[in-house]
Structures are given as structure tokens and as C-alpha cells.
Enzyme design. Structure first.
Site, PDB file in Angstrom:
ATOM      1  N   GLU A  67      -5.455  -8.525   1.311  1.00  0.00           N
ATOM      2  CA  GLU A  67      -5.904  -8.152   2.665  1.00  0.00           C
ATOM      3  C   GLU A  67      -7.377  -7.817   2.596  1.00  0.00           C
ATOM      4  O   GLU A  67      -7.830  -7.161   1.652  1.00  0.00           O
ATOM      5  CB  GLU A  67      -5.167  -6.920   3.208  1.00  0.00           C
ATOM      6  CG  GLU A  67      -3.793  -7.177   3.733  1.00  0.00           C
ATOM      7  CD  GLU A  67      -3.150  -5.927   4.346  1.00  0.00           C
ATOM      8  OE1 GLU A  67      -3.858  -5.118   4.962  1.00  0.00           O
ATOM      9  OE2 GLU A  67      -1.928  -5.780   4.175  1.00  0.00           O
ATOM     10  N   GLU A 105       0.795  -1.224   0.000  1.00  0.00           N
ATOM     11  CA  GLU A 105       0.000   0.000   0.000  1.00  0.00           C
ATOM     12  C   GLU A 105       0.832   1.281   0.000  1.00  0.00           C
ATOM     13  O   GLU A 105       0.770   2.068   0.950  1.00  0.00           O
ATOM     14  CB  GLU A 105      -0.918   0.026   1.234  1.00  0.00           C
ATOM     15  CG  GLU A 105      -1.870  -1.149   1.325  1.00  0.00           C
ATOM     16  CD  GLU A 105      -2.899  -0.970   2.433  1.00  0.00           C
ATOM     17  OE1 GLU A 105      -2.761  -0.042   3.254  1.00  0.00           O
ATOM     18  OE2 GLU A 105      -3.841  -1.764   2.482  1.00  0.00           O
TER      19      GLU A 105
HETATM   20  C1  BG6 Z   1      -3.897  -2.250   5.894  1.00  0.00           C
HETATM   21  C2  BG6 Z   1      -2.445  -2.396   6.264  1.00  0.00           C
HETATM   22  O1  BG6 Z   1      -4.081  -1.067   5.217  1.00  0.00           O
HETATM   23  O2  BG6 Z   1      -4.829  -2.169   6.922  1.00  0.00           O
HETATM   24  C3  BG6 Z   1      -2.228  -3.139   7.569  1.00  0.00           C
HETATM   25  O3  BG6 Z   1      -1.717  -3.020   5.241  1.00  0.00           O
HETATM   26  C4  BG6 Z   1      -3.229  -2.666   8.609  1.00  0.00           C
HETATM   27  O4  BG6 Z   1      -0.902  -2.912   7.978  1.00  0.00           O
HETATM   28  C5  BG6 Z   1      -4.635  -2.951   8.087  1.00  0.00           C
HETATM   29  O5  BG6 Z   1      -3.017  -3.228   9.866  1.00  0.00           O
HETATM   30  C6  BG6 Z   1      -5.746  -2.575   9.049  1.00  0.00           C
HETATM   31  O6  BG6 Z   1      -5.659  -1.232   9.404  1.00  0.00           O
HETATM   32  P1  BG6 Z   1      -5.420  -0.760  10.906  1.00  0.00           P
HETATM   33  O7  BG6 Z   1      -4.954   0.638  10.812  1.00  0.00           O
HETATM   34  O8  BG6 Z   1      -6.744  -0.887  11.589  1.00  0.00           O
HETATM   35  O9  BG6 Z   1      -4.408  -1.678  11.484  1.00  0.00           O
END
Ligand code: BG6
Length: 456
Positions: free
Chosen positions: A361, A164
Site C-alpha cells: 500500500e 497492519e
Molecule cells: C492503510 C489501511 O493504513 O491506510 C487502509 O490499510 C486505509 O485500510 C489506508 O484506508 C489509508 O488510510 P485512511 O485512514 O485515510 O483510509
């Protein structure tokens, strides 16, 4: 239970800085440094030194791969853990041994190991020399990547360059959420394009030296939807999609920048410095597949009023629309919109030659999950529902010809979420910060069943 084709793969995504724990022996990443400077910026003051202790007990944790039957496992190498000197590429022996043994342990299983090279964790020392605004960082990153390929090329199945880049830029250079907390549209574009040049140089090098191995990049896509079908609202959504989604896909899949985007950048004095020879790398870099992270959509409406002296931001060209009917995950504040995954699939199918891709993800972070514990297990039905809904839209897209070959969930075991630390838990395996013990959640059993049904 939805049944996916046998060749479709299911797995999990993690990152080094969010799981390993930092023993203080190596150099600071920007996150380590930020935490040292201001612990109060982090939920309950929990920092990157804690995270989920993988550095010490990965062996014990990896047993959940077998229990669940995972087929793909993505993590990252921390630049600062592997190297002691970013110019001479001097290796940190502890870091090297850790990654070597960790990866070997993963590969004892019948699983695809994907290793990413940058997950928001630029070394602080490099940031102090201009970070990604400095073209030298591109060469330093290429050196780091080459070193990783040399050291782990035999064990790692597939590589990704960046996780990202756009989210990293948004957090650090546009909306000032993360250290160094800069808010500057023009600088953010320069940082982003320099990361893409670095990605391209790594891909070109990799493809010349490792012909039979695969490499990808992980992009975050947040499709923009208009408030209404009015010309003005549609234009607002079209603009946002051009700026955040198509711009990324055009660069990494087609090696181009659209005419409209060039006109916009020129008109607003936002054009970054990109030399012809740098762009030639972007054109030449051919990834094997695309990795896409999808969490939430974005909603926009036509700009209502513009003040002359407002700082130039993406929002100078549209307003954020708060859709009254939206479903929301209140802990993270993100809209839940599984249909978005279908729309992304159709975008890739129709506008990007149905290029192969994976959901790398997707997941749901929820606070205080222990309140859902029954008979010693977290009953996270909301997470099961979240996954199932997204998968059903993904399946619909695949049935209609989308070229998506896998789904990698965020995440495996509860991990450290940057400034949110351990506030929201994303894992299908619970992590107890105090006892350091792990336990499967109901969603872990669901995921196992999903894989079993697919294999049957
Ligand atoms: C993604 C990232 O954008 O979102 C992760 O690649 C991140 O590193 C995940 O943990 C969830 O977001 P957050 O900020 O709630 O951890």
C-alpha cells in the site's frame, strides 16, 4: 516515465469492509457495530453499509483491471460475511457465493489474486468475548483461516494473514481513534502479540498443507527520523524505531524480540503474556515474502519534560517533532516523504537479509477531487506526482540491490476510509456515491502507461 524491470509487478490493494457494502444479512464486524452505535463518528454519517457497492456490481468494476492492465489485485475476506458462526464455522451461503464468484471473475484475468484475512474487521461478537485480548480469538481466527483455505485455496494465488496489526492496535487500544476506543499501552501490546501469534499459527498450518503456495503478512512501517543529530534526539528515534518498526520485523522475519525491547517491556511493566509454545509458533512461521504499507514517516525529538502522573504511552519516551520544512498532504494530515521508501528498502536489505518484499500500500487521499475535473476527468496530477516520487526512490533502492518485487497502490476505485468515510479519495478510478458509476482519473491513465512502458 520510470521504467521498471519486466518481472516487477504493479497492481492495487483494496479491502472487503471498504469496498463491498454491507447488506445487513450477516453478523456485525466492529466497524458495522460502531456505525450502528454512533453514526456521527463517521464523516457525513456514511457507514460500512454503503462503501463502494462491490457486493452487487463487482463485475462491472473489474473491467478497470483490463483497462489499466493491472498485474496484482489484493482484497480481503470479511470474517463476518463468510461465517454465520465463528465456533462451528457455519458458512453464510450468500457470503460464500459472493466471494467465490468475485474471485472467479478476477481470475478470468491474467492477474495475481492476493486475499487477506483480517483488515481491521474483527467480529463484534468476538470483541464482546474479549477480542484479541482473549487467547481463544487466536484459535477462532485459525479456524476461519482454515475454512478460507479449504473453500478458496484453488482460486486464490496468495494469502496474507493480517493487514497492519499495529495500525489496528493503535486505533483501537492505544490512541482510541476507533471503537472500542481504549487507550492502554499494556493492553495494546497484548492485543498486538496475540495477533502475531494468530498470524504465526496460520502460517505454520498453511505451509504444512499448501507447500507450493505463498503466504505473507502486511505490516505498516513508519520510519522515525530525529530532529537533529544530538545524542538525545538520536536516542528518541532509535527508541521509536525499536518499538514500532524493528519489533514487527524482528518478530515476523526472525522470530525474535530484541534484548533492548525486552528490557524496556520489563522495566515498564508492559511484558505481555506469551507462552513458550506460542512463541515457538512465531519462530517456526516462515512467510514467503513481506508486504509493507508505507504512507508517511514519523519525526521525533528528545522528551522535554515528564510528569509523574502522566499515563504511560509510547510518547512518554519521546516527543513528536513538527519539522517546519515538511511537505504535507493537508487532507489527511500526513507528511509526504518519498525518501522513506528508500530507507525502508535499505533497512530490509541490510538488517533483514534482503528478504523479498512488496509495497502493498502507498497512496494519497485527497478531499473534494471534483474541483480538479476537466473535460469529464479528474486531473489528479498531485497523485501522479506522489506515485512517481515514491517509485523513483523505490527504483533507486532496487538499482542498489533491494529485493522489492512489486508495488500495489492504495487504491483501485475510491473507497470507504473508516471514520473518514468518503472524505478523502484514494482511487485511480473515481466512484460517484450517488450514481454508483465509475470513471478513470488521470492517475489511472498514468498507471496504465507505467505498466505498458514496463512491459514494452
Ligand atoms: C492503510 C489501511 O493504513 O491506510 C487502509 O490499510 C486505509 O485500510 C489506508 O484506508 C489509508 O488510510 P485512511 O485512514 O485515510 O483510509
Amino acid at each position: 516515465m520510470i521504467k521498471f524491470p519486466k518481472e516487477f509487478i504493479f497492481g492495487v490493494s483494496l479491502s472487503g469492509p471498504q469496498t463491498e457494502g454491507w447488506d445487513g444479512k450477516n453478523k456485525y464486524s466492529v466497524m458495522d457495530y460502531w456505525y450502528k452505535q454512533n453514526k456521527n463518528d463517521f464523516f457525513n454519517c456514511v457507514g460500512p453499509d454503503v462503501t463502494s457497492n462491490f457486493y452487487y456490481d463487482y463485475k462491472e468494476k473489474l473491467k478497470w483491471i483490463d483497462e489499466i492492465g493491472l498485474e496484482i489485485y489484493r482484497t480481503s475476506i470479511q470474517w463476518t460475511r463468510l461465517l454465520d458462526d465463528f465456533e462451528t464455522l457455519t458458512i453464510n451461503e450468500d457470503g460464500y457465493n459472493f466471494y467465490l464468484n468475485y474471485f472467479k471473475e478476477i481470475k478470468k484475468r491474467n492477474i495475481i489474486l492476493v486475499v487477506n484475512l483480517h483488515h481491521f474487521d474483527t467480529p463484534q461478537e468476538i470483541l464482546e468475548q474479549g477480542g484479541w485480548e482473549n487467547k481463544k480469538t487466536i484459535e477462532l481466527f485459525l479456524g476461519f483461516a482454515k475454512k478460507c483455505f479449504e473453500l478458496f485455496g484453488d482460486i486464490v494465488d496468495e494469502w496474507t494473514t493480517f493487514n497492519e496489526p499495529l495500525a489496528d492496535v493503535d486505533a483501537k487500544y492505544l490512541y482510541a481513534w476507533h471503537y472500542p476506543k481504549i487507550s492502554d499501552f499494556k493492553r495494546s501490546i497484548q492485543v498486538f502479540i496475540n495477533m502475531i501469534i494468530a498470524h504465526a499459527k496460520v502460517v505454520v498450518y498453511f505451509k504444512e498443507h499448501f507447500k507450493n503456495k505463498k503466504i505473507s503478512i502486511i505490516l505498516n512501517v513508519t520510519p522515525a527520523y530525529p530532529r537533529s543529530n544530538s545524542k538525545e534526539d538520536l536516542k528518541a528515534a532509535e527508541f521509536k524505531n525499536m518499538l514500532i518498526t524493528n519489533s514487527q520485523l524482528d518478530l515476523v522475519l526472525k522470530g525474535i524480540v530484541s534484548k533492548d525491547l525486552i528490557i524496556f517491556l520489563q522495566k515498564n511493566n508492559l511484558m505481555p503474556d506469551v507462552k513458550d509454545e506460542e512463541f515457538a509458533f512465531i519462530k517456526k512461521a516462515k512467510i514467503d515474502y513481506l508486504s509493507l504499507n508505507y504512507y508517511q514517516p514519523s519525526r521525533v525529538k528528545a522528551k522535554e519534560s515528564v510528569k509523574e502522573d502522566d499515563e504511560l504511552m509510547p510518547e512518554s519516551f519521546y516527543d513528536v517533532y513538527d519539522w517546519p520544512e515538511k511537505r504535507i498532504n493537508p487532507y489527511r494530515g500526513w507528511e509526504i516523504y518519498p525518501e522513506g521508501i528508500y530507507d525502508i528498502a535499505m533497512l530490509i536489505k541490510n538488517k533483514y537479509d534482503n528478504f523479498p518484499w512488496i509495497i502493498s500500500e502507498n497512496g494519497m487521499g485527497v478531499e473534494d477531487e471534483l474541483r480538479f475535473e476537466k473535460e469529464n476527468m479528474i486531473m489528479d496530477d498531485y497523485r501522479i506526482e506522489f506515485i512517481e516520487e515514491h517509485l523513483s526512490y523505490l527504483k533507486k533502492a532496487i538499482d542498489e540491490g533491494a529485493n522489492c518485487f512489486g508495488y500495489s497502490l492504495w487504491t483501485f476505485i475510491d473507497c470507504w476510509s473508516w471514520a473518514n468515510a468518503y472524505k478523502n479519495r484514494y482511487g485511480i478510478v473515481e466512484y460517484d456515491l450517488n450514481s454508483k458509476k465509475t470513471k478513470i482519473k488521470k492517475s489511472g491513465l498514468y498507471f496504465k502507461n507505467l505498466i505498458d512502458v514496463k512491459k514494452a
